[in-house]
Design an enzyme around this catalytic site. Structure first.
Site: not given
Ligand code: F6P
Length: 559
Positions: A209, A215, A274-275, A360, A391, A520
């Site tokens: 987003k 990452e 995002g979620r 979250e 188990h 972060k």
């Molecule tokens: O760090 C948390 C977060 O902002 C989440 O809420 C989100 O789903 C994820 O990182 C990924 O964010 P993006 O889609 O902006 O890379």
């Protein structure tokens, strides 16, 4: 949404009545099994159908009075108004001044903003065009070959939802492309994915987003380097990156700067968290795997739950009841965690997805107005696919010291009908686990069993306490008619709305996540220290400095 003038949940008469009611239930040692004996209609009275999902709440430590007090509490906190606000586009995410309109992605018309419908429809057409071009082979890589592998590069909501749904719908995969998911900045993740792929037949979806997430950006850049370095014709590949990378983002400029063509950038909007975003083009991998008709079924299944949530009375509203029962255990029985136990291997990624959705959203300590909350909020969500957990951690569910409410999720009709017997074993285990949690086994029952087995009295007496199971541990069973795209959409939407219900009762904002920012920020000086910046290292605490020194020493690059 609740404003600062409204009494907090714990200041209401309903809350006080619930506290007294809890004391009465626990002091009288009321057992769920007694509630069944007292009311022969209990099961049917507490079972609700929502689309093709049956929700059985009868195995809860809840009497009709409990439920009526919980709905009284919900009314006192203006839950019906809060639901209406959510659906009409009020800025429910008050700290970011945004609405939360994921329902618009699956058909909700936002009267105040008709442009949303147009944008969502256009994005679906854009998805349809790409998916069809890839499936038919019309979309070709730089070497003229069709796509065989789609690699989604994203993290959090840009990974967990599509990965979970793609996995859940395994039985409906069309087979023309394989979908892979890379999220972790650990290079091992991307490496282990790419080592089995060819650049010529690989399409990357960079899903972010923000298009700034560390990452995802690291992995996307590394993927681009791999694509060029491993291509059969590097010179040509370098000029045709756009044939192998598409993006889903709200930050178009950054995606363009990465080298992705305008027409291959799929939109995200600030009114989708995002979620909550798997319903948008973030769901592209799902569509690649199962096709757009099935993707639209996923949306339709969620839309059905949206209608139910917006219109069903509180006492018969499945996500409302799911949320209220969590409040009951979290705030009145001190249950700090909640297990999600899908008895369906294809739902194995559901607990991980729900961890982000719930934790979250609800891992907050301040109310919407910034005041510190006096209530315990989001419980720890955890779990894994049954029967495996039986188990391992089910021991703690049955005999541990904590009450851990559980959601059992089962599927009535097997996806692979060729092995009905195993499916019947699966269901038998699911229903027996919730039953065992409820009934337990008394010391006397254990003694009777041991005596019947011929165990001598002294040994039986010494074993009885160890073998007794307290029982009276609550659970919900969600029974899907079948695991298909429509029902999966419904299931996910139930949890989304459950989360919203809890946030309203706790008066917290479910749609921001400021807490993740600190990690972060702090990773920057740590990274600098790891790359040899002594001043950055000095700014760290002694423990972090020592750990980093040890890493540098091990790498042989410093010290
Ligand atoms: O760090 C948390 C977060 O902002 C989440 O809420 C989100 O789903 C994820 O990182 C990924 O964010 P993006 O889609 O902006 O890379």
């Amino acid at each position: 949404m609740a404003d600062s003038k409204m009494a907090r949940a714990h200041e209401t008469a309903a809350w006080r009545k619930l506290q007294a009611h809890q004391v009465q239930l626990s002091s009288s040692d009321t057992r769920i099994t007694d509630l069944f004996s007292r009311d022969p209609h209990r099961c049917s009275a507490l079972t609700f159908d929502c689309g093709h999902i049956r929700a059985d709440f009868s195995k809860h430590l809840a009497t009709p009075e409990t439920l009526s007090l919980l709905t009284e509490l919900a009314d006192a906190q203006s839950l019906p108004q809060a639901i209406a606000d959510l659906f009409n586009g009020t800025l429910v995410n008050n700290t970011e001044q945004r609405p939360a309109l994921h329902m618009a992605l699956r058909g909700l018309d936002v009267v105040a903003n008709p442009g949303i419908r147009t944008a969502v429809d256009a994005a679906l057409v854009q998805m349809e065009t790409l998916v069809s071009a890839v499936h038919t082979g019309a979309w070709q890589g730089y070497a003229g070959e069709a796509v065989r592998d789609v690699v989604n590069i994203g993290i959090g909501g840009s990974d967990l939802g599509p990965a979970m749904a793609t996995r859940a719908l395994r039985a409906y995969h069309q087979g023309s492309v394989r979908c892979h998911f890379v999220s972790n900045v650990d290079p091992a993740h991307l490496h282990s994915c790419l080592e089995m792929l060819r650049p010529e037949t690989t399409l990357f979806v960079v899903a972010s987003k923000s298009f700034t997430t560390l990452e995802t950006m690291q992995n996307a850049e590394q993927a681009r380097r791999w694509f060029i370095a491993r291509a059969d014709d590097r010179a040509l590949a370098e000029t045709r990156v756009h044939q192998h990378f598409v993006a889903v983002t709200a930050n178009k400029e950054a995606a363009l700067a990465f080298g992705i063509r305008d027409s291959q950038i799929f939109p995200m909007w600030d009114w989708v968290g995002g979620r909550f975003s798997l319903w948008s083009a973030i769901g592209l991998p799902i569509a690649f795997a199962v096709g757009m008709p099935a993707f639209r079924q996923l949306l339709a299944g969620a839309a059905l739950v949206d209608q139910h949530f917006a219109s069903a009375p509180l006492a018969a509203n499945v996500p409302v009841l799911m949320g209220l029962l969590t409040i009951w255990y979290r705030n009145f029985w001190n249950a700090g965690s909640h297990a999600v136990l899908p008895y369906a291997q294809d739902l194995e990624l559901l607990p991980g997805f729900l961890q982000q959705l719930e934790m979250e959203s609800l891992g907050k300590s301040v109310c919407r107005d910034g005041e510190t909350t006096e209530l315990a909020t989001g419980p720890v969500i955890w779990g894994s696919a049954g029967t495996n957990g039986q188990h391992s951690f089910h021991q703690l569910l049955h005999q541990g010291t904590d009450m851990i409410p559980a959601d059992f999720i089962a599927v009535a009709r097997p996806t692979a009908p060729d092995n009905l017997v195993q499916h019947q074993h699966l269901l038998a285990n699911c229903f027996s686990q919730s039953r065992a949690l409820m009934t337990g086994k008394s010391r006397q029952q254990v003694l009777d069993e041991l005596h019947a087995e011929g165990v001598d009295i002294a040994r039986a007496e010494s074993l009885a306490a160890h073998k007794a199971v307290p029982g009276n541990r609550p659970s919900t069973t969600l029974l899907l008619d079948e695991l298909n795209a429509f029902n999966l959409g419904s299931l996910i939407a139930l949890y989304e709305h459950k989360v919203f219900v809890q946030s309203v009762l706790w008066n917290i904002n479910a749609f921001d996540q400021w807490g993740v920012e600190i990690g972060k920020q702090l990773s920057k000086p740590a990274f600098a220290a790891l790359t040899g910046d002594d001043a950055a290292a000095q700014s760290l605490d002694a423990s972090s400095q020592a750990l980093i020194r040890h890493c540098l020493h091990q790498a042989g690059s410093k010290e």
